[in-house]
Design an enzyme around this catalytic site. Structure first.
Site, PDB file in Angstrom:
ATOM      1  N   GLY A  94       0.708  -1.399   0.109  1.00  0.00           N
ATOM      2  CA  GLY A  94      -0.233   0.030  -0.046  1.00  0.00           C
ATOM      3  C   GLY A  94       1.083   1.377   0.095  1.00  0.00           C
ATOM      4  N   GLY A  97       2.170   5.668   4.409  1.00  0.00           N
ATOM      5  CA  GLY A  97       1.195   5.632   5.473  1.00  0.00           C
ATOM      6  C   GLY A  97       0.444   5.275   5.703  1.00  0.00           C
ATOM      7  CB  SER A 168       5.525  -4.301  -2.394  1.00  0.00           C
ATOM      8  OG  SER A 168       4.948  -4.319  -2.158  1.00  0.00           O
TER       9      SER A 168
END
Length: 693
Positions: A94, A97, A168
């Site tokens: 994701g 943050g 990623s």
């Protein structure tokens, strides 16, 4: 195709020699040449542009993979508290943050507390060591993920749940990570932490998003570099709406569904109440069933079971669970007692649950003969239907053996042992369907919060740590000092809002203990005078009866607090202890409760807070932690001394107990003196409670 494969092989080799480690594209023709797996001298021809990855280039030669002698099954038997191979990788992906690291470390802590080996590979942490030579170019990001994929595979192969927390951003890298695992027969779970860019920017304490928008940081994912969202993740988590605990439980559920984790790992409270919409149906059934009248003590155990304090138990113990509890202090079948476990079911490895005391229902011989062929039994209290016991199983109640193992003595001068010997010669176990929540109508029901209600209360308070303190005595300032000091230490450890669960025991207690109503009134005075902070303290009643079984029972008390979500437990001196019935001293060593809790299987989720001795400082006129170097300054005020002062209407030393709380205690003991003994007007069967409504 036009100029020969050998030409292109040499051409690509030349490009590699000059460090041009990218794909060779020929856009104005119908083919693309890819130099894949250089060490095997193979070439892939494709009509679609697909780059050669730096990670595909194998530079090591003359190496052979060596297989070890320890199988995954063998390793699993000695790894962790729940022996079974659980090696896998949980890949959190994701935006920066999104909450990947926070969720990852919370999941790691949760699994380890349940006896499951787990380890987090965090993006920033890995770049401090293994990947410190990599930057943030597309090539370096690709190599970063390749290395992490291989390392996580090794962790998984070792039987550990490896949790990776990396942005990623490229789908191809995540696909390759999955392939590395699947080629080796290892589970891989892609978890998309789907937190919106707007939410991520509000969490950006380092100001990285702001710098990226100003152009001070190039190639920042979500700003000037695209994040390729997973198309078919194994799980999608909305990191902007769910709590960390909810995110963790969603992942745990996924791992359970994929047979990685046992059911006992789920942090879910199992209540035994029938659905509210079907109460009338169950009541009609109950009226048609043969009945068994139960005592007030039995009713208290029904309350404990029904509210989920003994999760995941589903009723009174059958003989299999009873024997496991009595001889091992644990349940070996995942805790599905009371109908969820067949008498012929084999031991299920990896499902050990701490259960130090038996939860059983005694019956007399006449009732056993009358009911042993019944499919279901209605349990009644004062003629009112309380619960339906399904598929009852009757077995002998070997009282001497039970007492010897549970209490370490068979002395009938022990009050709970006396009740065991007076109870029926048979035990009956089975699944419980409890018809409604048990209320006692004594003005204290608002304090009888279930585990689920306590969890909701802690969540509403924003608690990031819960520390529980059980007591069956009035609170003095020494207790308050220990609780306040614990909160201070938790703040120093980085917790922001630790909450105290002041949790007095509210079931049966022996006749000379202070009644529950008096203790609750005294606790209210403590809160009113600000000895404990009402903003960070929850006062509730723990419904379990007291057995005075010493270190054996202390494990039960701790396990029940885990159901509330508590992760710290304060253990006092001589918990669950009492004087020996023969008057020779304490029945149990006063320090063994704490020592046993630290070692007890199945309780690793709960961190035991060491007991510190507090005494009255005659110079400062306050309760302080005792220091032997200053022993002349301290005075120990015993319970006997405190009771004598209260009976005489005298005041304790200033600073020993809050004034209003002392008045409550003084009035109680003086009422006993005037009545000539213990006040039993509001007790049933010796219980400090009223008849339930």
């Amino acid at each position: 195709e036009y100029m020969g494969i050998e030409f292109y092989r040499k051409f690509c080799k030349l490009l590699l020699c000059v460090n041009f480690n990218r794909a060779v594209y020929h856009y104005n023709s119908t083919f693309i040449l890819l130099y894949n797996h250089y060490s095997t001298n193979t070439i892939t021809m494709s009509g679609t542009a697909s780059p050669v990855h730096q990670s595909d280039l194998v530079k090591a030669t003359n190496v052979t993979y060596q297989s070890g002698h320890v199988s995954r099954e063998k390793r699993a038997r000695v790894l962790g508290l729940k022996a079974s191979f659980r090696g896998c990788t949980v890949w959190l992906t994701g935006l920066s943050g999104a909450g990947k690291t926070t969720i990852g470390f919370a999941l790691e802590e949760y699994l380890v507390s349940k006896g499951i080996p787990a380890y987090v590979l965090d993006g920033d942490n890995v770049r401090h060591g293994l990947n410190r030579n990599l930057g943030f170019s597309e090539q370096d990001r690709e190599e970063n993920i390749r290395r992490v994929s291989e390392v996580s595979r090794l962790f998984a192969d070792g039987g550990t749940v490896c949790i990776t927390a990396f942005i990623s951003p490229f789908a191809r890298d995540r696909h390759r990570a999955r392939a590395v695992h699947e080629e080796n027969g290892l589970p891989f779970f892609e978890i998309f932490v789907d937190t919106s860019l707007a939410v991520c920017e509000t969490r950006d304490v380092k100001g990285l998003y702001a710098k990226a928008r100003k152009g001070e940081i190039k190639g920042f994912t979500g700003i000037d570099q695209k994040y390729e969202e997973p198309e078919q993740p194994d799980l999608e988590i909305n990191g902007g709406q769910l709590t960390i605990s909810e995110c963790v439980q969603n992942i745990v559920t996924l791992l359970q569904d994929r047979d990685i984790l046992p059911d006992t790992v789920a942090d879910v409270v199992k209540e035994l109440f029938v659905p509210e919409s079907e109460i009338d149906i169950y009541l009609q059934e109950a009226e048609q069933l043969p009945s068994l009248n139960i005592s007030t003590l039995d009713l208290q155990w029904v309350q404990v079971l029904s509210e989920g304090w003994s999760t995941p138990m589903s009723g009174f113990m059958r003989e299999r669970e009873y024997l496991q509890c009595l001889h091992f202090g644990c349940l070996l079948d995942g805790g599905g007692a009371g109908g969820g476990v067949s008498g012929n079911r084999p031991y299920s490895p990896g499902s050990v649950l701490n259960q130090s005391i038996p939860l059983v229902l005694p019956v007399v011989g006449d009732d056993k003969e009358r009911l042993e062929d019944a499919e279901s039994i209605c349990l009644r209290y004062c003629d009112s239907p309380i619960a339906i016991l399904r598929k009852p199983e009757f077995y002998p109640h070997r009282k001497e053996e039970r007492c010897a193992r549970q209490f370490g003595t068979t002395n009938k001068g022990h009050p709970y042992i006396a009740m065991i010997y007076e109870s029926g010669d048979w035990l009956v176990g089975g699944q419980l369907d409890v018809l409604q929540r048990i209320k006692w109508g004594d003005g204290l029901d608002q304090y009888r919060l279930t585990p689920n209600e306590l969890r909701a209360r802690f969540g509403a308070m924003g608690a990031d740590a819960v520390f529980a303190f059980q007591l069956r005595n009035p609170v003095h300032n020494g207790h308050a000092l220990l609780m306040s000091d614990t909160r201070k230490r938790l703040l120093e450890r980085g917790y922001h809002h630790p909450v105290l669960l002041l949790h007095p025991l509210g079931g049966w207690t022996k006749a000379d203990d202070v009644p529950l109503a008096v203790r609750m009134k005294q606790h209210a005075a403590i809160m009113e005078e600000g000895v404990l902070d009402p903003q960070t303290t929850v006062v509730a009643i723990f419904p379990s009866p007291m057995m005075y079984a010493g270190p054996t029972e202390v494990q039960w008390h701790a396990r029940c607090r885990m159901a509330t979500g508590a992760n710290f437990y304060i253990v006092g001196r001589d918990p669950a202890g009492m004087a020996h019935p023969d008057g020779s001293g304490d029945l149990y060593d006063a320090t063994h409760g704490r020592k046993v809790l630290v070692m007890a299987p199945g309780l690793s989720q709960l961190e035991i807070v060491p007991f510190r001795v507090a005494a009255y400082n005659t110079l400062s006129h306050s309760m302080e932690f005792y220091e032997s170097e200053r022993k002349n300054e301290f005075q120990f005020i015993s319970g006997t001394k405190m009771r004598a002062l209260a009976r005489e209407g005298e005041l304790p030393p200033d600073g020993f107990m809050s004034p209003k709380a002392w008045v409550v205690l003084r009035d109680y003991y003086q009422s006993l003196s005037k009545s000539g003994g213990d006040d039993i007007s509001n007790r049933i069967d010796g219980l400090h409670i009223t008849k339930p409504v």
